[in-house]
Design a protein around this motif. Structure first.
Motif, PDB file in Angstrom:
ATOM      1  N   ALA A  26      10.286   2.339 -20.973  1.00 14.89           N
ATOM      2  CA  ALA A  26      10.963   1.596 -22.041  1.00 14.89           C
ATOM      3  C   ALA A  26      11.653   0.381 -21.427  1.00 14.89           C
ATOM      4  O   ALA A  26      12.551   0.530 -20.588  1.00 14.89           O
ATOM      5  N   LEU A  27      11.223  -0.785 -21.827  1.00 13.16           N
ATOM      6  CA  LEU A  27      11.731  -2.029 -21.242  1.00 13.16           C
ATOM      7  C   LEU A  27      12.170  -2.936 -22.383  1.00 13.16           C
ATOM      8  O   LEU A  27      11.351  -3.553 -23.053  1.00 13.16           O
ATOM      9  N   GLU A  28      13.469  -3.023 -22.600  1.00 11.88           N
ATOM     10  CA  GLU A  28      14.001  -3.795 -23.713  1.00 11.88           C
ATOM     11  C   GLU A  28      14.759  -5.012 -23.184  1.00 11.88           C
ATOM     12  O   GLU A  28      15.718  -4.871 -22.413  1.00 11.88           O
ATOM     13  N   PRO A  29      14.350  -6.241 -23.564  1.00  9.84           N
ATOM     14  CA  PRO A  29      15.101  -7.429 -23.136  1.00  9.84           C
ATOM     15  C   PRO A  29      16.542  -7.381 -23.619  1.00  9.84           C
ATOM     16  O   PRO A  29      16.836  -6.883 -24.713  1.00  9.84           O
ATOM     17  N   HIS A  30      17.432  -7.901 -22.797  1.00  6.90           N
ATOM     18  CA  HIS A  30      18.853  -7.907 -23.117  1.00  6.90           C
ATOM     19  C   HIS A  30      19.206  -9.176 -23.883  1.00  6.90           C
ATOM     20  O   HIS A  30      18.864 -10.280 -23.470  1.00  6.90           O
ATOM     21  N   THR A  31      19.893  -9.021 -25.012  1.00  3.76           N
ATOM     22  CA  THR A  31      20.345 -10.168 -25.807  1.00  3.76           C
ATOM     23  C   THR A  31      21.642 -10.712 -25.214  1.00  3.76           C
ATOM     24  O   THR A  31      22.614  -9.959 -25.035  1.00  3.76           O
ATOM     25  N   CYS A  32      21.664 -12.016 -24.917  1.00  2.00           N
ATOM     26  CA  CYS A  32      22.791 -12.624 -24.195  1.00  2.00           C
ATOM     27  C   CYS A  32      23.495 -13.696 -25.016  1.00  2.00           C
ATOM     28  O   CYS A  32      24.043 -14.653 -24.452  1.00  2.00           O
ATOM     29  N   GLY A  33      23.476 -13.600 -26.332  1.00  2.00           N
ATOM     30  CA  GLY A  33      24.163 -14.579 -27.157  1.00  2.00           C
ATOM     31  C   GLY A  33      23.327 -15.826 -27.362  1.00  2.00           C
ATOM     32  O   GLY A  33      22.098 -15.763 -27.423  1.00  2.00           O
ATOM     33  N   ASN A  34      24.003 -16.977 -27.448  1.00  2.00           N
ATOM     34  CA  ASN A  34      23.327 -18.239 -27.745  1.00  2.00           C
ATOM     35  C   ASN A  34      23.738 -19.320 -26.751  1.00  2.00           C
ATOM     36  O   ASN A  34      24.890 -19.344 -26.287  1.00  2.00           O
ATOM     37  N   LEU A  35      22.796 -20.191 -26.455  1.00  2.00           N
ATOM     38  CA  LEU A  35      23.076 -21.384 -25.664  1.00  2.00           C
ATOM     39  C   LEU A  35      23.333 -22.518 -26.652  1.00  2.00           C
ATOM     40  O   LEU A  35      22.403 -23.113 -27.199  1.00  2.00           O
ATOM     41  N   LEU A  36      24.603 -22.803 -26.883  1.00  2.00           N
ATOM     42  CA  LEU A  36      24.991 -23.788 -27.884  1.00  2.00           C
ATOM     43  C   LEU A  36      24.727 -25.207 -27.370  1.00  2.00           C
ATOM     44  O   LEU A  36      24.619 -25.432 -26.157  1.00  2.00           O
TER      45      LEU A  36
END
Length: 353
Positions: free
Chosen positions: A248-258
């Motif tokens: 199981a390989l789930e990409p990590h969500t790191c917010g937004n590059l504003l």
């Protein structure tokens, strides 16, 4: 045809040493002065042989310098193919990247980076191969070649990482066969069994959404306004090579590059650099000094960090170093337009730095 061209310079290079040697032999056996035992004759003979020896030394030195220049030209050509320069702008992102090899005789090292605009967003890879110099070049080429294809083909980021894992495994199997004792003596300093690569994969969506997969690599720094913080503090996966990826390989969500925000990706050679007292280089402190000046451009970040790094390490880095800086300029034109046309009751919107 290649062999003929390679032999011609060697034959020409042997002409001058042959002439010098023939001159020395002719003087020794053909000159009556060389047969005398007087002090003056000995001084003249010594001067002749000293001149011959000096000429040979200078000739060999010139030949070695010529070979070194040729090797460096080949290394620069290899770098332009394997670690090709990134475009200054990519899908609304301002980009600057550079690497510094710890091996003074090599132009390329064991660090790798690439940024590609795809239909899935801008995908970026930053990695670090075990070792440095030309020995790591084959692994760099295998990983980057796989990423340049997988970034377009794979709809999900985990698919890209699995493609990199398979490419690395194939490369290591080929190296193991090539370095088998039956094919010659392997290099004891570069055992294939200990080969690994740290890899950071980033995906920047059209609206600035950040997703990441990290295999043993340092997390990048996010520069937002005057704040300098790691993108995330989640523990990374093990490096590619020694251990298989989890099922199981789930990409990590790191917010937004504003708009106006910067990402600073780097290899561990940057923060592992030490000064003469053994103190580590503080990248975060240098970046905090950079963000005091506005606007923060990727080129300025790159220039300031490398200058501070070389000063900290007294100009003698012990490991390969690479930096890749991204700034989101996608909303800049829109902000400028809104700032030029303020609506009633609202203050003008300033363009992001």
């Amino acid at each position: 045809m290649i062999r003929i061209k390679a032999r011609a310079p060697t034959a020409r290079a042997a002409v001058l040493p042959t002439v010098w040697g023939a001159t020395a032999v002719a003087y020794k056996f053909g000159c009556p002065l060389a047969q005398q035992n007087g002090l003056g004759a000995r001084i003249v003979t010594s001067a002749v042989f000293f001149a011959v020896g000096t000429g040979l030394i200078f000739h060999v030195r010139r030949a070695l310098l010529r070979e070194l220049r040729q090797a460096r030209r080949v290394a620069r050509a290899a770098q332009s193919v394997v670690l090709r320069p990134l475009p200054p702008r990519l899908d609304g992102l301002n980009i600057a990247a550079a690497q510094l090899s710890a091996d003074r005789c090599a132009v390329v090292g064991g660090d790798l980076y690439e940024a590609i605009a795809t239909e899935h967003g801008v995908r970026v890879v930053m990695g670090d191969v075990r070792g440095h110099g030309l020995a790591a070049l084959g692994t760099v080429a295998a990983v980057l070649g796989s990423f340049r294809e997988a970034a377009h083909d794979e709809p999900e980021l985990d698919g890209v990482l699995r493609r990199l894992e398979r490419a690395l495994a194939r490369h290591l199997r080929e190296r193991a066969r090539a370095e088998h004792p039956a094919n010659g003596s392997p290099d004891p300093d570069q055992p294939v069994a200990e080969e690994f690569v740290t890899v950071l994969l980033l995906e920047i969506g059209r609206e600035g959404a950040l997703r990441a997969l990290n295999c043993g690599h340092p997390w990048p720094y996010l520069l937002s306004g005057t704040a300098v913080e790691p993108l995330t503090r989640v523990d990374p996966l093990p490096p590619l090579g020694p251990f298989p990826l989890p099922v199981a390989l789930e990409p990590h969500t790191c917010g937004n590059l504003l708009p106006g925000d910067c990402l600073v990706l780097f290899t561990d050679g940057v923060e592992d650099a030490r000064d003469t007292r053994g103190r580590f280089f503080s990248l975060a402190d240098v970046l905090r000094k950079v963000v005091r000046d506005h606007p923060v451009s990727p080129q300025a970040v790159l220039r300031t960090v490398f200058t501070a790094l070389l000063h900290h390490a007294s100009g003698r880095p012990t490991d390969d170093m690479a930096l890749l800086v991204l700034r989101n300029d996608r909303g800049k034109a829109r902000s400028d337009l809104l700032g030029a046309r303020p609506s009633a009751g609202n203050a003008p919107l300033a363009a992001p730095p």
